[in-house]
Design a protein around this motif. Structure first.
Motif, PDB file in Angstrom:
ATOM      1  N   PRO A   1       7.125 -18.203  20.841  1.00 34.81           N
ATOM      2  CA  PRO A   1       6.278 -17.120  20.354  1.00 34.81           C
ATOM      3  C   PRO A   1       7.027 -15.792  20.360  1.00 34.81           C
ATOM      4  N   SER A   2       6.836 -15.020  19.305  1.00 34.20           N
ATOM      5  CA  SER A   2       7.473 -13.714  19.246  1.00 34.20           C
ATOM      6  C   SER A   2       6.594 -12.647  19.878  1.00 34.20           C
ATOM      7  N   LEU A   3       5.342 -12.978  20.112  1.00 35.45           N
ATOM      8  CA  LEU A   3       4.439 -12.044  20.765  1.00 35.45           C
ATOM      9  C   LEU A   3       4.555 -12.191  22.274  1.00 35.45           C
ATOM     10  N   PRO A   4       4.446 -11.111  23.017  1.00 33.78           N
ATOM     11  CA  PRO A   4       4.470 -11.235  24.474  1.00 33.78           C
ATOM     12  C   PRO A   4       3.211 -11.946  24.966  1.00 33.78           C
ATOM     13  N   LEU A   5       3.364 -12.908  25.846  1.00 37.31           N
ATOM     14  CA  LEU A   5       2.230 -13.677  26.342  1.00 37.31           C
ATOM     15  C   LEU A   5       1.475 -12.957  27.441  1.00 37.31           C
ATOM     16  N   GLN A   6       2.129 -12.078  28.180  1.00 35.19           N
ATOM     17  CA  GLN A   6       1.497 -11.420  29.318  1.00 35.19           C
ATOM     18  C   GLN A   6       0.212 -10.684  28.937  1.00 35.19           C
ATOM     19  N   PRO A   7       0.185  -9.899  27.839  1.00 37.56           N
ATOM     20  CA  PRO A   7      -1.080  -9.241  27.490  1.00 37.56           C
ATOM     21  C   PRO A   7      -2.195 -10.228  27.173  1.00 37.56           C
ATOM     22  N   LEU A   8      -1.861 -11.357  26.527  1.00 38.49           N
ATOM     23  CA  LEU A   8      -2.882 -12.362  26.251  1.00 38.49           C
ATOM     24  C   LEU A   8      -3.430 -12.943  27.542  1.00 38.49           C
ATOM     25  N   LEU A   9      -2.547 -13.278  28.472  1.00 38.41           N
ATOM     26  CA  LEU A   9      -2.989 -13.821  29.753  1.00 38.41           C
ATOM     27  C   LEU A   9      -3.785 -12.795  30.546  1.00 38.41           C
ATOM     28  N   ALA A  10      -3.368 -11.544  30.491  1.00 44.56           N
ATOM     29  CA  ALA A  10      -4.081 -10.504  31.229  1.00 44.56           C
ATOM     30  C   ALA A  10      -5.495 -10.355  30.717  1.00 44.56           C
ATOM     31  N   ALA A  11      -5.662 -10.377  29.405  1.00 45.26           N
ATOM     32  CA  ALA A  11      -7.005 -10.244  28.836  1.00 45.26           C
ATOM     33  C   ALA A  11      -7.860 -11.441  29.221  1.00 45.26           C
ATOM     34  N   ASP A  12      -7.299 -12.633  29.114  1.00 46.21           N
ATOM     35  CA  ASP A  12      -8.040 -13.836  29.488  1.00 46.21           C
ATOM     36  C   ASP A  12      -8.350 -13.852  30.983  1.00 46.21           C
ATOM     37  N   GLY A  13      -7.377 -13.459  31.805  1.00 48.70           N
ATOM     38  CA  GLY A  13      -7.578 -13.436  33.253  1.00 48.70           C
ATOM     39  C   GLY A  13      -8.663 -12.470  33.659  1.00 48.70           C
ATOM     40  N   ASN A  14      -8.676 -11.298  33.067  1.00 50.56           N
ATOM     41  CA  ASN A  14      -9.702 -10.312  33.379  1.00 50.56           C
ATOM     42  C   ASN A  14     -11.076 -10.832  32.982  1.00 50.56           C
ATOM     43  N   GLU A  15     -11.168 -11.487  31.847  1.00 54.20           N
ATOM     44  CA  GLU A  15     -12.447 -12.052  31.394  1.00 54.20           C
ATOM     45  C   GLU A  15     -12.894 -13.179  32.326  1.00 54.20           C
ATOM     46  N   LEU A  16     -11.978 -14.043  32.714  1.00 52.49           N
ATOM     47  CA  LEU A  16     -12.316 -15.123  33.645  1.00 52.49           C
ATOM     48  C   LEU A  16     -12.759 -14.557  34.996  1.00 52.49           C
ATOM     49  N   TYR A  17     -12.063 -13.534  35.461  1.00 53.68           N
ATOM     50  CA  TYR A  17     -12.431 -12.869  36.714  1.00 53.68           C
ATOM     51  C   TYR A  17     -13.891 -12.430  36.668  1.00 53.68           C
ATOM     52  N   LYS A  18     -14.285 -11.853  35.555  1.00 60.52           N
ATOM     53  CA  LYS A  18     -15.651 -11.341  35.419  1.00 60.52           C
ATOM     54  C   LYS A  18     -16.684 -12.446  35.277  1.00 60.52           C
ATOM     55  N   THR A  19     -16.331 -13.542  34.602  1.00 63.11           N
ATOM     56  CA  THR A  19     -17.323 -14.567  34.276  1.00 63.11           C
ATOM     57  C   THR A  19     -17.384 -15.741  35.251  1.00 63.11           C
ATOM     58  N   LYS A  20     -16.395 -15.898  36.089  1.00 61.89           N
ATOM     59  CA  LYS A  20     -16.345 -17.053  36.992  1.00 61.89           C
ATOM     60  C   LYS A  20     -16.825 -16.736  38.408  1.00 61.89           C
ATOM     61  N   GLY A  21     -17.394 -15.563  38.614  1.00 62.96           N
ATOM     62  CA  GLY A  21     -17.955 -15.236  39.924  1.00 62.96           C
ATOM     63  C   GLY A  21     -16.991 -14.641  40.923  1.00 62.96           C
ATOM     64  N   CYS A  22     -15.781 -14.378  40.520  1.00 66.17           N
ATOM     65  CA  CYS A  22     -14.770 -13.842  41.436  1.00 66.17           C
ATOM     66  C   CYS A  22     -15.190 -12.519  42.089  1.00 66.17           C
ATOM     67  N   PRO A  23     -15.849 -11.601  41.353  1.00 65.40           N
ATOM     68  CA  PRO A  23     -16.224 -10.318  41.958  1.00 65.40           C
ATOM     69  C   PRO A  23     -17.207 -10.437  43.129  1.00 65.40           C
ATOM     70  N   ALA A  24     -17.807 -11.589  43.307  1.00 65.92           N
ATOM     71  CA  ALA A  24     -18.705 -11.768  44.448  1.00 65.92           C
ATOM     72  C   ALA A  24     -17.948 -11.645  45.773  1.00 65.92           C
ATOM     73  N   CYS A  25     -16.676 -11.996  45.768  1.00 67.19           N
ATOM     74  CA  CYS A  25     -15.880 -11.964  47.002  1.00 67.19           C
ATOM     75  C   CYS A  25     -14.598 -11.134  46.897  1.00 67.19           C
ATOM     76  N   HIS A  26     -14.158 -10.827  45.684  1.00 67.44           N
ATOM     77  CA  HIS A  26     -12.881 -10.134  45.496  1.00 67.44           C
ATOM     78  C   HIS A  26     -13.041  -8.912  44.605  1.00 67.44           C
ATOM     79  N   ALA A  27     -12.248  -7.904  44.884  1.00 73.50           N
ATOM     80  CA  ALA A  27     -12.101  -6.742  44.013  1.00 73.50           C
ATOM     81  C   ALA A  27     -10.620  -6.582  43.715  1.00 73.50           C
ATOM     82  N   ILE A  28     -10.315  -5.850  42.688  1.00 69.46           N
ATOM     83  CA  ILE A  28      -8.918  -5.703  42.299  1.00 69.46           C
ATOM     84  C   ILE A  28      -8.132  -4.888  43.311  1.00 69.46           C
ATOM     85  N   ASP A  29      -8.713  -3.784  43.776  1.00 65.67           N
ATOM     86  CA  ASP A  29      -7.939  -2.908  44.659  1.00 65.67           C
ATOM     87  C   ASP A  29      -8.585  -2.601  46.007  1.00 65.67           C
TER      88      ASP A  29
END
Length: 106
Positions: A15-43
């Protein structure tokens, strides 16, 4: 995302596109939708460690993403205190995406 990556590999080998931004967007969305904020915060430490603390702890570990993906999927205890982390209802791919995203939190 799989279709995009497969198409990119098919036409150009890599791929000529950087994968990190795609993963970051997906990871942030998964963080929000999979219940992670119930026990974890980013900072901020809440029930579990902050993701910035997790990223800092494992920054130099070569297999950090795979190890964290396994912990996300299976749960764990003892690393961050007495409160265990229960298994998460995620696929293997989602666990890997979340792990990579967690490691980008700095």
């Amino acid at each position: 995302m799989k279709k995009i990556l497969i198409s990119l590999f098919a036409i150009g080998g890599t791929p000529s596109l950087p994968l990190q931004p795609l993963l970051a967007a997906d990871g942030n969305e998964l963080y929000k939708t999979k219940g992670c904020p119930a026990c974890h915060a980013i900072d901020t430490k809440t029930l579990g460690p902050s993701y910035k603390d997790v990223a800092a702890k494992y920054a130099s570990q070569a297999d950090a993403a795979a190890m964290l993906a396994a912990k996300i999927k299976s749960g764990g205890s003892g690393t961050w205190g007495k409160i265990p982390m229960p298994p998460s209802a995620v696929t293997d791919e989602e666990a890997k995406t979340l792990a990579v995203w967690v490691l980008t939190q700095k």
